[in-house]
Design a protein around this motif. Structure first.
Motif: not given
Ligand SMILES: CC(C)(COP(=O)(O)OP(=O)(O)OC[C@H]1O[C@@H](n2cnc3c(N)ncnc32)[C@H](O)[C@@H]1OP(=O)(O)O)[C@@H](O)C(=O)NCCC(=O)NCCS
Length: 174
Positions: A22, A24-25, A27-28, A30, A32, A86, A89, A92, A121, A124
């Protein structure tokens, strides 16, 4: 790849994975990793629905479904919330997130759960059958765009007569 139930020995690794996934996410918040720590201790937690993906002995993905209710007046309909999912990275875009979601859905269905809600999202989750919650008259207790609020019928027709407000575990608001 192995997909299996999370065990207590995995907790520190899952914490680090969530931080990394998370980071670089946009809508987070950070946080979680802390939400998951609270949810594991809450009444909403279902051990079988806390799931890791392991590749070559390394945990590369994680998904959690916890219990919620959909409330209309006095009536409560039990359901589940997907939060979070999650993938590291470095791993992914290889289908791991999708496999975790499908696995968690099947496990939840086998345990007798009928539906799942998600805040996420809008491009998604529809791949996995999620539909806009507003089509069902189901509302979320967050100030977010309607397109990000989605629901899935694990059992076809299970949300046909269900509407109301999603009641999350208090762990989501601490
Ligand atoms: C979202 C996430 C779990 C997907 O896992 P993944 O293993 O990369 O996903 P998959 O390989 O199964 O699926 C890839 C698809 O997901 C989409 N996707 C991947 N990461 C995404 C992201 N951060 N935002 C939106 N879509 C994403 C891709 O567009 C791709 O779609 P396509 O198949 O049409 O090209 C992963 O990217 C992740 O951990 N992101 C950071 C944490 C997060 O945002 N979690 C979701 C909270 S709602």
């Amino acid at each position: 790849m192995i997909i299996r139930r999370e065990e207590p020995k995995d907790y520190p690794i899952v914490f680090t994975l969530l931080e990394a996934a998370f980071r670089d996410e946009m809508h987070s918040d950070h946080k979680e990793q802390f939400l998951v720590e609270r949810l594991r201790k809450s009444q909403a937690f279902v051990n079988e629905l806390s799931i890791v993906a392991e590749q070559d002995g390394e945990i590369v993905g994680y998904i959690l479904l916890t219990e919620i209710d959909i409330q209309q007046n006095e009536e409560l309909t039990p359901s589940l919330a997907l939060a979070p999912v999650a993938v590291l990275p470095t791993h992914q875009y290889k289908g791991i997130g999708g496999q975790l979601i499908e696995y968690a859905h099947n496990k939840a269905r086998s345990l007798g759960y009928q539906s799942v809600v998600v805040l996420g999202h809008e491009t998604y989750y529809p791949k996995f059958g999620y539909q806009p919650a507003e089509n069902f008259g189901i509302r979320f207790p967050f100030d977010v765009p309607a397109e990000n609020c989605m629901v899935l019928e694990l059992v076809p027709g299970s949300l046909k007569n269900v509407k109301g407000l999603v009641r999350y575990s208090p762990a989501f608001f601490e």
